[in-house]
Write a protein that holds these residues in place. Structure first.
Motif, mmCIF file in Angstrom:
data_model
loop_
_atom_site.group_PDB
_atom_site.id
_atom_site.type_symbol
_atom_site.label_atom_id
_atom_site.label_comp_id
_atom_site.label_asym_id
_atom_site.label_seq_id
_atom_site.Cartn_x
_atom_site.Cartn_y
_atom_site.Cartn_z
ATOM 1 N N ASP A 40 0.833 -1.206 0.000
ATOM 2 C CA ASP A 40 0.000 0.000 0.000
ATOM 3 C C ASP A 40 0.868 1.256 0.000
ATOM 4 O O ASP A 40 0.601 2.209 -0.738
ATOM 5 C CB ASP A 40 -0.926 0.025 1.224
ATOM 6 N N MET A 41 1.913 1.257 0.821
ATOM 7 C CA MET A 41 2.813 2.410 0.886
ATOM 8 C C MET A 41 3.516 2.627 -0.452
ATOM 9 O O MET A 41 3.642 3.762 -0.920
ATOM 10 C CB MET A 41 3.852 2.211 2.004
ATOM 11 N N MET A 42 3.957 1.535 -1.069
ATOM 12 C CA MET A 42 4.658 1.649 -2.344
ATOM 13 C C MET A 42 3.702 2.054 -3.474
ATOM 14 O O MET A 42 4.102 2.768 -4.393
ATOM 15 C CB MET A 42 5.389 0.349 -2.676
ATOM 16 N N ALA A 43 2.454 1.623 -3.408
ATOM 17 C CA ALA A 43 1.463 2.033 -4.417
ATOM 18 C C ALA A 43 1.215 3.536 -4.331
ATOM 19 O O ALA A 43 1.145 4.222 -5.354
ATOM 20 C CB ALA A 43 0.166 1.254 -4.231
ATOM 21 N N ASP A 44 1.107 4.059 -3.111
ATOM 22 C CA ASP A 44 0.948 5.505 -2.936
ATOM 23 C C ASP A 44 2.171 6.244 -3.471
ATOM 24 O O ASP A 44 2.055 7.266 -4.138
ATOM 25 C CB ASP A 44 0.751 5.855 -1.455
ATOM 26 N N TYR A 45 3.344 5.706 -3.160
ATOM 27 C CA TYR A 45 4.595 6.328 -3.610
ATOM 28 C C TYR A 45 4.660 6.339 -5.137
ATOM 29 O O TYR A 45 5.003 7.350 -5.745
ATOM 30 C CB TYR A 45 5.777 5.548 -3.028
ATOM 31 N N GLN A 46 4.318 5.217 -5.750
ATOM 32 C CA GLN A 46 4.325 5.139 -7.207
ATOM 33 C C GLN A 46 3.335 6.135 -7.799
ATOM 34 O O GLN A 46 3.639 6.818 -8.775
ATOM 35 C CB GLN A 46 3.972 3.718 -7.657
ATOM 36 N N GLY A 47 2.148 6.224 -7.197
ATOM 37 C CA GLY A 47 1.139 7.152 -7.697
ATOM 38 C C GLY A 47 1.590 8.598 -7.628
ATOM 39 O O GLY A 47 1.300 9.387 -8.520
ATOM 40 N N PHE A 48 2.319 8.952 -6.576
ATOM 41 C CA PHE A 48 2.768 10.327 -6.415
ATOM 42 C C PHE A 48 3.963 10.643 -7.304
ATOM 43 O O PHE A 48 4.021 11.696 -7.912
ATOM 44 C CB PHE A 48 3.116 10.611 -4.950
ATOM 45 N N THR A 49 4.926 9.730 -7.369
ATOM 46 C CA THR A 49 6.158 10.019 -8.117
ATOM 47 C C THR A 49 6.035 9.709 -9.601
ATOM 48 O O THR A 49 6.765 10.273 -10.412
ATOM 49 C CB THR A 49 7.346 9.199 -7.579
ATOM 50 N N GLY A 50 5.153 8.770 -9.955
ATOM 51 C CA GLY A 50 5.043 8.351 -11.347
ATOM 52 C C GLY A 50 6.073 7.310 -11.735
ATOM 53 O O GLY A 50 6.083 6.828 -12.860
ATOM 54 N N MET A 51 6.965 6.961 -10.809
ATOM 55 C CA MET A 51 7.963 5.930 -11.088
ATOM 56 C C MET A 51 7.281 4.576 -11.189
ATOM 57 O O MET A 51 6.246 4.356 -10.571
ATOM 58 C CB MET A 51 8.997 5.851 -9.953
ATOM 59 N N GLN A 52 7.881 3.682 -11.946
ATOM 60 C CA GLN A 52 7.404 2.305 -11.995
ATOM 61 C C GLN A 52 8.085 1.562 -10.848
ATOM 62 O O GLN A 52 9.308 1.559 -10.752
ATOM 63 C CB GLN A 52 7.765 1.686 -13.340
ATOM 64 N N VAL A 53 7.289 0.941 -9.971
ATOM 65 C CA VAL A 53 7.842 0.295 -8.778
ATOM 66 C C VAL A 53 7.679 -1.219 -8.871
ATOM 67 O O VAL A 53 6.598 -1.715 -9.178
ATOM 68 C CB VAL A 53 7.156 0.820 -7.491
ATOM 69 N N TYR A 54 8.788 -1.912 -8.626
ATOM 70 C CA TYR A 54 8.803 -3.370 -8.513
ATOM 71 C C TYR A 54 9.124 -3.694 -7.059
ATOM 72 O O TYR A 54 10.087 -3.157 -6.516
ATOM 73 C CB TYR A 54 9.918 -3.985 -9.372
ATOM 74 N N VAL A 55 8.329 -4.552 -6.440
ATOM 75 C CA VAL A 55 8.626 -5.006 -5.084
ATOM 76 C C VAL A 55 8.968 -6.484 -5.180
ATOM 77 O O VAL A 55 8.164 -7.284 -5.676
ATOM 78 C CB VAL A 55 7.443 -4.774 -4.124
ATOM 79 N N VAL A 56 10.177 -6.829 -4.742
ATOM 80 C CA VAL A 56 10.678 -8.202 -4.873
ATOM 81 C C VAL A 56 10.711 -8.851 -3.499
ATOM 82 O O VAL A 56 11.286 -8.307 -2.556
ATOM 83 C CB VAL A 56 12.095 -8.210 -5.497
ATOM 84 N N PHE A 57 10.077 -10.026 -3.418
ATOM 85 C CA PHE A 57 10.070 -10.797 -2.172
ATOM 86 C C PHE A 57 10.844 -12.089 -2.382
ATOM 87 O O PHE A 57 10.681 -12.764 -3.389
ATOM 88 C CB PHE A 57 8.632 -11.126 -1.737
ATOM 89 N N ASP A 58 11.662 -12.389 -1.386
ATOM 90 C CA ASP A 58 12.455 -13.611 -1.365
ATOM 91 C C ASP A 58 11.554 -14.829 -1.224
ATOM 92 O O ASP A 58 10.767 -14.902 -0.298
ATOM 93 C CB ASP A 58 13.342 -13.579 -0.116
ATOM 94 N N ALA A 59 11.706 -15.783 -2.117
ATOM 95 C CA ALA A 59 10.994 -17.058 -1.961
ATOM 96 C C ALA A 59 11.970 -18.200 -2.213
ATOM 97 O O ALA A 59 11.568 -19.296 -2.568
ATOM 98 C CB ALA A 59 9.813 -17.132 -2.920
ATOM 99 N N HIS A 60 13.271 -17.925 -2.033
ATOM 100 C CA HIS A 60 14.279 -18.923 -2.402
ATOM 101 C C HIS A 60 14.203 -20.199 -1.570
ATOM 102 O O HIS A 60 14.709 -21.231 -1.982
ATOM 103 C CB HIS A 60 15.689 -18.317 -2.366
ATOM 104 N N GLN A 61 13.555 -20.169 -0.425
ATOM 105 C CA GLN A 61 13.424 -21.378 0.384
ATOM 106 C C GLN A 61 12.089 -22.068 0.164
ATOM 107 O O GLN A 61 11.778 -23.055 0.807
ATOM 108 C CB GLN A 61 13.598 -21.041 1.862
ATOM 109 N N VAL A 62 11.305 -21.527 -0.761
ATOM 110 C CA VAL A 62 9.992 -22.092 -1.056
ATOM 111 C C VAL A 62 10.057 -22.734 -2.431
ATOM 112 O O VAL A 62 10.464 -22.094 -3.394
ATOM 113 C CB VAL A 62 8.915 -20.980 -1.054
ATOM 114 N N ARG A 70 0.606 -8.075 -10.993
ATOM 115 C CA ARG A 70 0.349 -6.651 -10.806
ATOM 116 C C ARG A 70 -0.671 -6.472 -9.685
ATOM 117 O O ARG A 70 -1.628 -7.228 -9.589
ATOM 118 C CB ARG A 70 -0.203 -6.034 -12.094
ATOM 119 N N HIS A 71 -0.425 -5.493 -8.834
ATOM 120 C CA HIS A 71 -1.324 -5.188 -7.728
ATOM 121 C C HIS A 71 -1.214 -3.689 -7.473
ATOM 122 O O HIS A 71 -0.116 -3.188 -7.256
ATOM 123 C CB HIS A 71 -0.908 -6.002 -6.493
ATOM 124 N N HIS A 72 -2.315 -2.969 -7.490
ATOM 125 C CA HIS A 72 -2.303 -1.506 -7.347
ATOM 126 C C HIS A 72 -1.334 -0.865 -8.350
ATOM 127 O O HIS A 72 -0.628 0.079 -8.027
ATOM 128 C CB HIS A 72 -1.877 -1.076 -5.943
#
Length: 175
Positions: A40-62, A70-72
């Motif tokens: 949610d915080m990053m979606a707001d940030y992307q909306g304000f700055t216009g930057m394209q935001v990628y959020v990467v989560f570690d799943a290397h043990q899964v 895509r979400h927001h």
């Protein structure tokens, strides 16, 4: 952080969750809730700055192939099996590099910052990003509070004086 509309921000999701006090506290009770709050915080940030935001989560043990969705309007990446978020971010730096586009990597992992810098990306610490998000929030709140003449009531400039007088009488409870 200087940015243009075609710039990209790659965020190490779990690094931010561990580094930002509000998310760190939330993680202790519910990791999924902490992830959602970060998104949610990053979606707001992307909306304000216009930057394209990628959020990467570690799943290397899964076990699994990983996932991107895509979400927001954010791009969320769960790494594939045996791939760390750092490796994924390095790969994305190479894949997304285009001249005249800045790629920012948000992480407080010093080694990852140096590797990203070596790939041509600009480094942003978790603390710097949180400060930037807070400043953007203040800017949004200030712009909403400012009472700019002519923008508060768009009907005011197009209705006749007679109708305006009638509306004012109604507002005051007069007949």
């Amino acid at each position: 952080m200087m940015n243009r509309k075609d710039d990209i921000l790659l965020v190490d999701g779990y690094n931010m969750i561990g580094a930002w006090p509000v998310l760190e506290k939330l993680k202790e009770y519910d990791l999924e809730e902490a992830r959602d709050k970060l998104l949610d915080m990053m979606a707001d940030y992307q909306g304000f700055t216009g930057m394209q935001v990628y959020v990467v989560f570690d799943a290397h043990q899964v076990p699994g192939l990983g996932a991107t969705y895509r979400h927001h309007k954010l791009t969320i990446v769960y790494t594939k099996e045996k791939e760390t978020a750092d490796e994924c971010i390095e790969r994305l730096c190479s894949e997304l590099y285009v001249r005249r586009r800045n790629i920012y990597v948000a992480t407080s992992d010093l080694v990852e910052q140096h590797v990203a810098f070596g790939k041509g990306a600009l480094r942003v610490s978790a603390r710097e990003l949180l400060i930037d998000i807070g400043q953007n929030r203040k800017n949004i709140e200030q712009s909403l509070r400012e009472d700019k003449p002519g923008t508060r009531n768009s009907v005011d400039g197009i209705i006749s004086l007679e109708i305006r007088s009638q509306l004012e009488k109604l507002r005051r409870g007069e007949k």
